[in-house]
Each structure stands twice: as C-alpha cells, then as structure tokens.
Design a protein around this motif. Structure first.
Motif, PDB file in Angstrom:
ATOM      1  N   LYS A   1       0.839  -1.193   0.000  1.00  0.00           N
ATOM      2  CA  LYS A   1       0.000   0.000   0.000  1.00  0.00           C
ATOM      3  C   LYS A   1       0.876   1.246   0.000  1.00  0.00           C
ATOM      4  O   LYS A   1       2.063   1.199   0.348  1.00  0.00           O
ATOM      5  CB  LYS A   1      -0.932   0.009   1.214  1.00  0.00           C
ATOM      6  CG  LYS A   1      -0.221  -0.001   2.551  1.00  0.00           C
ATOM      7  CD  LYS A   1      -1.221  -0.069   3.709  1.00  0.00           C
ATOM      8  CE  LYS A   1      -0.496  -0.067   5.055  1.00  0.00           C
ATOM      9  NZ  LYS A   1      -1.441  -0.154   6.194  1.00  0.00           N
ATOM     10  N   ILE A   2       0.265   2.367  -0.409  1.00  0.00           N
ATOM     11  CA  ILE A   2       0.991   3.637  -0.492  1.00  0.00           C
ATOM     12  C   ILE A   2       0.278   4.658   0.382  1.00  0.00           C
ATOM     13  O   ILE A   2      -0.930   4.824   0.295  1.00  0.00           O
ATOM     14  CB  ILE A   2       1.048   4.154  -1.937  1.00  0.00           C
ATOM     15  CG1 ILE A   2       1.601   3.092  -2.887  1.00  0.00           C
ATOM     16  CG2 ILE A   2       1.902   5.418  -2.017  1.00  0.00           C
ATOM     17  CD1 ILE A   2       1.491   3.462  -4.351  1.00  0.00           C
ATOM     18  N   SER A   3       1.050   5.367   1.187  1.00  0.00           N
ATOM     19  CA  SER A   3       0.499   6.420   2.033  1.00  0.00           C
ATOM     20  C   SER A   3       1.227   7.728   1.744  1.00  0.00           C
ATOM     21  O   SER A   3       2.463   7.772   1.736  1.00  0.00           O
ATOM     22  CB  SER A   3       0.661   6.087   3.523  1.00  0.00           C
ATOM     23  OG  SER A   3      -0.033   4.900   3.865  1.00  0.00           O
ATOM     24  N   GLY A   4       0.457   8.790   1.501  1.00  0.00           N
ATOM     25  CA  GLY A   4       1.019  10.129   1.413  1.00  0.00           C
ATOM     26  C   GLY A   4       0.970  10.727   2.808  1.00  0.00           C
ATOM     27  O   GLY A   4      -0.098  10.992   3.336  1.00  0.00           O
ATOM     28  N   VAL A   5       2.134  10.917   3.420  1.00  0.00           N
ATOM     29  CA  VAL A   5       2.202  11.282   4.836  1.00  0.00           C
ATOM     30  C   VAL A   5       2.586  12.751   5.008  1.00  0.00           C
ATOM     31  O   VAL A   5       3.698  13.162   4.661  1.00  0.00           O
ATOM     32  CB  VAL A   5       3.210  10.394   5.586  1.00  0.00           C
ATOM     33  CG1 VAL A   5       3.234  10.755   7.066  1.00  0.00           C
ATOM     34  CG2 VAL A   5       2.855   8.918   5.407  1.00  0.00           C
ATOM     35  N   SER A   6       1.682  13.539   5.564  1.00  0.00           N
ATOM     36  CA  SER A   6       1.957  14.942   5.861  1.00  0.00           C
ATOM     37  C   SER A   6       2.701  15.043   7.181  1.00  0.00           C
ATOM     38  O   SER A   6       2.275  14.465   8.185  1.00  0.00           O
ATOM     39  CB  SER A   6       0.649  15.731   5.936  1.00  0.00           C
ATOM     40  OG  SER A   6      -0.070  15.641   4.717  1.00  0.00           O
TER      41      SER A   6
ATOM     42  N   ALA B   1       1.716   5.406  10.097  1.00  0.00           N
ATOM     43  CA  ALA B   1       1.970   5.053   8.697  1.00  0.00           C
ATOM     44  C   ALA B   1       3.463   4.987   8.413  1.00  0.00           C
ATOM     45  O   ALA B   1       3.937   4.105   7.678  1.00  0.00           O
ATOM     46  CB  ALA B   1       1.294   6.068   7.770  1.00  0.00           C
ATOM     47  N   LEU B   2       4.235   5.900   8.997  1.00  0.00           N
ATOM     48  CA  LEU B   2       5.689   5.892   8.810  1.00  0.00           C
ATOM     49  C   LEU B   2       6.311   4.649   9.440  1.00  0.00           C
ATOM     50  O   LEU B   2       7.215   4.032   8.871  1.00  0.00           O
ATOM     51  CB  LEU B   2       6.301   7.150   9.426  1.00  0.00           C
ATOM     52  CG  LEU B   2       5.980   8.479   8.735  1.00  0.00           C
ATOM     53  CD1 LEU B   2       6.469   9.641   9.584  1.00  0.00           C
ATOM     54  CD2 LEU B   2       6.598   8.530   7.347  1.00  0.00           C
ATOM     55  N   GLN B   3       5.828   4.290  10.615  1.00  0.00           N
ATOM     56  CA  GLN B   3       6.387   3.126  11.318  1.00  0.00           C
ATOM     57  C   GLN B   3       6.044   1.818  10.615  1.00  0.00           C
ATOM     58  O   GLN B   3       6.793   0.840  10.718  1.00  0.00           O
ATOM     59  CB  GLN B   3       5.886   3.111  12.762  1.00  0.00           C
ATOM     60  CG  GLN B   3       6.447   4.260  13.599  1.00  0.00           C
ATOM     61  CD  GLN B   3       5.833   4.334  14.988  1.00  0.00           C
ATOM     62  OE1 GLN B   3       4.686   3.927  15.200  1.00  0.00           O
ATOM     63  NE2 GLN B   3       6.582   4.847  15.951  1.00  0.00           N
ATOM     64  N   GLU B   4       4.927   1.794   9.903  1.00  0.00           N
ATOM     65  CA  GLU B   4       4.506   0.576   9.210  1.00  0.00           C
ATOM     66  C   GLU B   4       5.091   0.465   7.798  1.00  0.00           C
ATOM     67  O   GLU B   4       4.993  -0.592   7.169  1.00  0.00           O
ATOM     68  CB  GLU B   4       2.981   0.529   9.125  1.00  0.00           C
ATOM     69  CG  GLU B   4       2.302   0.324  10.485  1.00  0.00           C
ATOM     70  CD  GLU B   4       0.783   0.326  10.382  1.00  0.00           C
ATOM     71  OE1 GLU B   4       0.260   0.708   9.308  1.00  0.00           O
ATOM     72  OE2 GLU B   4       0.131  -0.057  11.371  1.00  0.00           O
ATOM     73  N   ALA B   5       5.704   1.537   7.316  1.00  0.00           N
ATOM     74  CA  ALA B   5       6.222   1.545   5.947  1.00  0.00           C
ATOM     75  C   ALA B   5       7.531   0.762   5.842  1.00  0.00           C
ATOM     76  O   ALA B   5       8.391   0.840   6.725  1.00  0.00           O
ATOM     77  CB  ALA B   5       6.439   2.976   5.480  1.00  0.00           C
ATOM     78  N   ASP B   6       7.664   0.027   4.740  1.00  0.00           N
ATOM     79  CA  ASP B   6       8.930  -0.654   4.465  1.00  0.00           C
ATOM     80  C   ASP B   6       9.947   0.331   3.905  1.00  0.00           C
ATOM     81  O   ASP B   6      11.146   0.199   4.160  1.00  0.00           O
ATOM     82  CB  ASP B   6       8.699  -1.787   3.457  1.00  0.00           C
ATOM     83  CG  ASP B   6       7.789  -2.871   4.009  1.00  0.00           C
ATOM     84  OD1 ASP B   6       8.139  -3.458   5.040  1.00  0.00           O
ATOM     85  OD2 ASP B   6       6.711  -3.103   3.416  1.00  0.00           O
TER      86      ASP B   6
ATOM     87  N   ILE C   1      11.273   6.218  14.318  1.00  0.00           N
ATOM     88  CA  ILE C   1      11.177   5.379  13.122  1.00  0.00           C
ATOM     89  C   ILE C   1      12.573   4.915  12.722  1.00  0.00           C
ATOM     90  O   ILE C   1      13.577   5.482  13.163  1.00  0.00           O
ATOM     91  CB  ILE C   1      10.524   6.134  11.931  1.00  0.00           C
ATOM     92  CG1 ILE C   1      11.384   7.328  11.534  1.00  0.00           C
ATOM     93  CG2 ILE C   1       9.110   6.568  12.267  1.00  0.00           C
ATOM     94  CD1 ILE C   1      10.939   7.975  10.239  1.00  0.00           C
ATOM     95  N   ASN C   2      12.641   3.899  11.883  1.00  0.00           N
ATOM     96  CA  ASN C   2      13.905   3.347  11.410  1.00  0.00           C
ATOM     97  C   ASN C   2      14.395   4.170  10.223  1.00  0.00           C
ATOM     98  O   ASN C   2      13.848   4.086   9.126  1.00  0.00           O
ATOM     99  CB  ASN C   2      13.704   1.883  11.009  1.00  0.00           C
ATOM    100  CG  ASN C   2      15.004   1.216  10.617  1.00  0.00           C
ATOM    101  OD1 ASN C   2      16.052   1.867  10.484  1.00  0.00           O
ATOM    102  ND2 ASN C   2      14.968  -0.093  10.420  1.00  0.00           N
ATOM    103  N   MET C   3      15.451   4.963  10.422  1.00  0.00           N
ATOM    104  CA  MET C   3      15.945   5.846   9.365  1.00  0.00           C
ATOM    105  C   MET C   3      16.589   5.073   8.211  1.00  0.00           C
ATOM    106  O   MET C   3      16.802   5.623   7.137  1.00  0.00           O
ATOM    107  CB  MET C   3      16.949   6.848   9.939  1.00  0.00           C
ATOM    108  CG  MET C   3      16.321   7.910  10.837  1.00  0.00           C
ATOM    109  SD  MET C   3      15.080   8.930   9.969  1.00  0.00           S
ATOM    110  CE  MET C   3      16.117   9.789   8.780  1.00  0.00           C
TER     111      MET C   3
ATOM    112  N   ILE D   1       5.213   8.277   1.351  1.00  0.00           N
ATOM    113  CA  ILE D   1       5.798   9.424   0.653  1.00  0.00           C
ATOM    114  C   ILE D   1       5.523  10.652   1.509  1.00  0.00           C
ATOM    115  O   ILE D   1       4.376  10.976   1.785  1.00  0.00           O
ATOM    116  CB  ILE D   1       5.180   9.618  -0.736  1.00  0.00           C
ATOM    117  CG1 ILE D   1       5.275   8.328  -1.554  1.00  0.00           C
ATOM    118  CG2 ILE D   1       5.867  10.765  -1.471  1.00  0.00           C
ATOM    119  CD1 ILE D   1       4.462   8.367  -2.845  1.00  0.00           C
ATOM    120  N   THR D   2       6.571  11.316   1.954  1.00  0.00           N
ATOM    121  CA  THR D   2       6.392  12.412   2.895  1.00  0.00           C
ATOM    122  C   THR D   2       6.257  13.763   2.205  1.00  0.00           C
ATOM    123  O   THR D   2       6.759  13.980   1.105  1.00  0.00           O
ATOM    124  CB  THR D   2       7.562  12.491   3.890  1.00  0.00           C
ATOM    125  OG1 THR D   2       8.768  12.819   3.183  1.00  0.00           O
ATOM    126  CG2 THR D   2       7.731  11.174   4.627  1.00  0.00           C
TER     127      THR D   2
END
Length: 233
Positions: A4-9, A25-30, A52-54, A94-95
């Motif tokens: 899935k794709i998330s546009g994260v503000s 959403a950031l923490q769940e993103a690969d 989050i994992n940088m 995508i931030t």
C-alpha cells in the motif's frame, strides 16, 4: 499481495506536530520516500526526531524551478520505482512538509500513482500558516471574517482589493513576491502585518515590526498573515 501507499503529511517542521496517524503510517512503511539532498532536507530533519527506522528512508532530489519539466521527470521515475516495489508487497510512505494537499508539489506523484491504478491514502497534516498563528497567539480569523490563502503570485493592487473588502490574507512563498509586498506596505501601514520565517523549527521567527518587515528580503520558508486595519481618512 500488493503493498500500500500512504502520502504522509509531516506538519510544518516541529516533530511533535505530526499526527498519530501519520506516525503510525511511517512506522509501518517498508520504505519512506523523503524529498531533499544528502546535506539538506527539512523533511528528513523531522523524521530523525521521530521513533522510526531511518534505514528505511530514501531521499529524492527535486529540481526547484518554475519550469517543472525536470521535476516532473524525477517524479515519474520515482513513481515507476514505487509501482515495482508495491507489486512485491512493499508498503510505501511518501512524505510532504505541512499538509500534502496544500500547495505541495508532491501531489503530482499522488496523481501519477493513481493514474497507474495504485490507490494512495493521504494523511492530513498541520499547514504552516495554522502553526504560525499558534506560535504568535494570533486569532487568524474571527466570527464571520473571510480568509484568503494566496501563493506568492500577487500584486499590490490585488492585496489592496482583498483587504479593503475585509478579507484576512495569508501569503505563502513570500520570496516570489517580495517587491510587491514592499510596494503594498509603503502605502498601507494601517493593516496588521504578521511575518513568519521557518515556522516549526528552532529558527522560527515572528515579527510585527513594520520597519523590519518592509525592508526584509524574504527567504523561501516564509509567510505573512495580514489582518485588515481601519481605513485612513
């Protein structure tokens, strides 16, 4: 399964202004796509202050120009890359600084991905002018007042028309209209000018000093809120 794709503000700059939904959403993103370069990225600065994992963050540089040809080519390339990752089951974030739906060029990517039949979920954020009002304790609009938010493409005459008719005006991207703002202020000192730089960062600045504001060379990360004053006789 497809990813899935998330546009994260991310909000305007202060890490604590990110929403819980965006952080999740950031923490769940690969993989997290973040605009910037290796030496400069406001979005990355926000991410580094979050749990989050940088190692999952991928920076992408977008050429800054009114001619969006090169920028759109960059976006197209990244969208193709993202589509391939999603097909393998990867979750992508995508931030965007501020709110992704508010004068954000990253929306080109969202539209492109949607046209590729890749649904994207967008997550709201705090726009810079809302954070600006908060840091200065400014009641931006009251009761039945009308608010107009403008990009930095404005003339002194247009500003005069809006403020004379009682509108509160927010101007984003001041660096694009510095001379017009100065020209307007020279003959309209009666209005209430609130100037901001680097909202949400350690270098944030708020000023209502007319003499300082009218002489400033506005940087890219600046905005102004103008409340109408009484017309001079």
């Amino acid at each position: 399964m497809k990813g899935k794709i998330s546009g994260v503000s991310l909000g305007p700059g202060e890490p604590e202004l990110i929403t819980l939904k965006a952080l999740k959403a950031l923490q769940e993103a690969d993989i997290i796509y973040c605009p910037g370069t290796q030496t400069k990225s406001r979005s990355r600065d926000i991410l580094q202050a979050l749990p989050i994992n940088m190692e999952r963050v991928r920076l992408f540089h977008v050429p800054m120009s009114k001619d969006r040809t090169l920028a759109n080519q960059t976006y197209d390339s990244i969208c193709t890359e993202i589509a391939a990752l999603v097909a393998t089951g990867k979750n992508i974030a995508i931030t965007a600084e501020g709110d992704s739906g508010f004068y954000s060029s990253v929306n080109y990517m969202f539209d492109k991905l949607a046209s590729m039949n890749l649904p994207i979920t967008t997550i709201a954020g705090v726009p810079a002018f809302i954070a600006a009002g908060a840091i200065s304790g400014l009641h931006i609009v009251k009761q039945e007042e009308k608010l107009v938010v403008l990009p930095g493409i404005i003339t002194a005459e247009e500003l005069d028309s809006l403020l004379t008719s009682g509108h509160v005006v927010v101007i984003m991207k001041l660096s694009q209209c510095t001379s017009e703002i100065h020209r307007f202020m020279q003959t309209n000192r009666q209005h209430e000018f609130h100037y901001y730089e680097n909202v949400g960062t350690i270098n944030e600045l708020h000023s209502t000093n007319y003499e300082d504001i009218i002489q400033k060379d506005y940087p890219y990360f600046s905005l102004m809120i103008i409340r109408p004053g009484k017309q001079l006789a």
